[in-house]
Motif scaffolding. Structure first.
Motif, PDB file in Angstrom:
ATOM      1  N   LYS A 199       0.849  -1.192   0.000  1.00 52.26           N
ATOM      2  CA  LYS A 199       0.000   0.000   0.000  1.00 52.26           C
ATOM      3  C   LYS A 199       0.887   1.247   0.000  1.00 52.26           C
ATOM      4  O   LYS A 199       2.028   1.221   0.478  1.00 52.26           O
ATOM      5  N   SER A 213      -1.249  -5.672   0.716  1.00 51.98           N
ATOM      6  CA  SER A 213      -2.627  -6.120   0.499  1.00 51.98           C
ATOM      7  C   SER A 213      -2.716  -7.071  -0.677  1.00 51.98           C
ATOM      8  O   SER A 213      -1.809  -7.156  -1.511  1.00 51.98           O
ATOM      9  N   GLU A 215      -5.516  -7.437  -3.732  1.00 53.78           N
ATOM     10  CA  GLU A 215      -6.605  -6.678  -4.329  1.00 53.78           C
ATOM     11  C   GLU A 215      -7.278  -7.522  -5.406  1.00 53.78           C
ATOM     12  O   GLU A 215      -6.611  -8.096  -6.271  1.00 53.78           O
ATOM     13  N   GLN A 225     -10.354  -4.676  -1.522  1.00 52.43           N
ATOM     14  CA  GLN A 225      -9.197  -5.057  -0.704  1.00 52.43           C
ATOM     15  C   GLN A 225      -9.599  -6.302   0.073  1.00 52.43           C
ATOM     16  O   GLN A 225     -10.447  -6.257   0.952  1.00 52.43           O
ATOM     17  N   THR A 228      -5.151  -7.789   4.319  1.00 46.16           N
ATOM     18  CA  THR A 228      -4.010  -6.897   4.552  1.00 46.16           C
ATOM     19  C   THR A 228      -3.050  -7.507   5.563  1.00 46.16           C
ATOM     20  O   THR A 228      -3.448  -8.244   6.459  1.00 46.16           O
ATOM     21  N   ARG A 454      -4.479   1.136  -5.323  1.00 50.21           N
ATOM     22  CA  ARG A 454      -4.844  -0.077  -4.587  1.00 50.21           C
ATOM     23  C   ARG A 454      -3.598  -0.707  -3.978  1.00 50.21           C
ATOM     24  O   ARG A 454      -3.584  -1.086  -2.840  1.00 50.21           O
TER      25      ARG A 454
END
Length: 485
Positions: A199, A213, A215, A225, A228, A454
């Motif tokens: 990120k 993350s 995505e 998302q 994480t 993203r």
């Protein structure tokens, strides 16, 4: 009474999503509790299967499950300045209990870094106590203004991992190991392709040094998302004085990580695979993988058909496949087919008097709608192959959609023209790959048209370094820009 129709995706994707959740018996709004939902049996069974897949992987990599209090002293959150600033708008606070005003209010758990930091300080004293690898399955409260079932609710279910290490390098290895686990479950269990990456500083978790993350792209091109993993550095170690004696006899603060996925994965599952007829579940997450629907008109046909249906179900069950015979009275075969179609069961088997005479049955796949005549004696052996093919087909279809809706842009004006009119209702979303510096100024420019970075992909599948479309400075790879849930 006829069930209400499902809004077509092309008409209103957001309405379609809600219809699929309701008609699939996955969840419904808990209208008496603001922003919350009731997860129904079909939805919770999917969550249990997801839990099992994740939990097995966590334990195989050395993590242990624990449980910490739901209520956290308010002062704990204030110890890490960035953390409290990031979460303060979403906090629910208990000020009265047992009829008395509390000396110190409690925050209902929005995440557990702070209370776990307190206990890490009690438990960790030496490098011999490290690494400490813990995971918690829990519920969370974050006061949301706009809610969508599974995707964003005031209360939701999740797991949160918390680990402490003696060296930063080891903590970073942990962060990336977990990211790989999340990607493995998303792609190989959920059949949902993802992009792994880091990120930007503006989009990282409040209190982390770096966040990573996975995505995913939904059918309307909007990003989700899906998990994480955070490198917390020594921030929480210093805030809660979690010190340990190193192997050299010196004192140092632990290096921590935290990571989590939630019931929003179910929302991602629904939006990745379902269609205008209702829910579509990949076989590995389907609570019931096959249903046998007996068809008969006369009483003399009934006993023979049911006997064969139960025998076939028993043979299928012996292969380790969850199967159900629909024995409900007062329902026509058509109503039964409709019922299971909306609930996403991967395969429905039709069995009637003609099938008994021929020694066959009719197999229908939920994803393609294709019917196939199969010998009754072969169905138990054939079904595992069909389910595996369906799992692969759903993944490949989603992967192709991701590829087809990912575009390259070389100016901020081009990015804006692609994404400006995209909404969750209208769809038309894209993943736009562009060179962009990790700088709050760049993130702020994207927010002008409600887009975000993203992540910065871990693997560069494009053209390497290039000039940032806003600052003109050289960056080492393109980032993923999209609108997101």
């Amino acid at each position: 009474m006829a069930e209400s129709p499902i809004t077509p995706r092309t008409q209103d994707f957001a309405a379609w999503y809600q219809d699929v959740v309701l008609q699939g018996d996955m969840a419904e709004p808990a209208e008496i509790v603001k922003g919350c939902m009731v997860i129904k049996a079909n939805g919770y069974a999917v969550w249990e299967l997801l839990q099992r897949e994740l939990d097995e992987r966590f334990k195989a990599s050395g993590h242990q499950n624990v449980y910490f209090p739901l209520l956290i002293p308010q002062s704990f959150l204030q110890r890490e300045a960035e953390h409290i600033e990031g979460f303060s708008p979403e906090l629910a606070v208990v000020t009265i209990a047992g009829g008395k005003t509390l000396e110190e209010p409690y925050v209902i758990r929005p995440t557990s870094e702070t209370i776990i930091g307190h206990f890490f300080a009690k438990w960790i004293h030496s490098y011999r106590d490290l690494p400490m690898l813990l995971n918690q399955w829990a519920n969370i409260i974050r006061w949301e203004l706009r809610t969508r079932m599974f995707l964003r609710t005031t209360e939701f279910l999740w797991q949160e991992g918390h680990t402490a290490h003696s060296h930063h390098e080891e903590a970073v290895e942990e962060v990336l190991r977990i990211l790989d686990i999340y990607a493995d479950v998303a792609e190989n269990v959920m059949a949902m392709p993802v992009i792994k990456g880091m990120k930007t500083y503006s989009e990282k978790f409040a209190g982390a040094v770096r966040s990573y993350s996975i995505e995913a792209m939904m059918q309307n091109g909007i990003a989700l998302q899906a998990g994480t993993s955070h490198d917390l550095g020594q921030n929480f170690g210093k805030a809660f004085d979690v010190q340990f004696q190193t192997s050299e006899g010196k004192l140092d603060y632990v290096w921590q990580t935290s990571w989590g996925v939630s019931t929003r994965l179910i929302g991602g599952l629904i939006m990745s695979h379902s269609d205008d007829k209702g829910l579509v579940l990949p076989p590995r997450l389907a609570p019931v993988k096959a249903v046998v629907v007996p068809i008969y008109r006369k009483d003399e046909e009934k006993s023979q058909v049911l006997e064969a249906a139960n025998r076939i179900a028993k043979e299928i069950g012996a292969k380790g496949i969850s199967v159900k015979v629909d024995l409900r009275e007062g329902q026509s075969p058509g109503a039964k087919f409709f019922h299971w179609e909306r609930r996403g069961v991967p395969v429905v088997l039709e069995l009637g008097p003609r099938d008994l005479a021929s020694g066959n049955l009719v197999m229908k796949r939920r994803d393609t709608g294709v019917k196939e005549i199969v010998a009754q004696s072969e169905i138990a052996a054939k079904l595992p192959v069909v389910l595996e093919q369906m799992q692969n087909d759903l993944y490949n279809s989603a992967k192709q959609r991701l590829k087809s809706n990912t575009v390259v842009a070389n100016s901020i004006e081009e990015v804006e023209s692609i994404l400006a009119e995209v909404t969750a209702e209208r769809g038309g979303g894209k993943f736009v790959m562009a060179h962009l510096k990790d700088d709050p100024v760049c993130d702020a420019r994207l927010k002008e048209f409600k887009a975000t970075v993203r992540n910065i992909p871990s693997v560069d599948e494009y053209d390497g370094a290039g000039k940032c479309i806003i600052t003109g400075e050289t960056v080492d790879r393109r980032v993923v820009i999209a609108k997101a849930y």
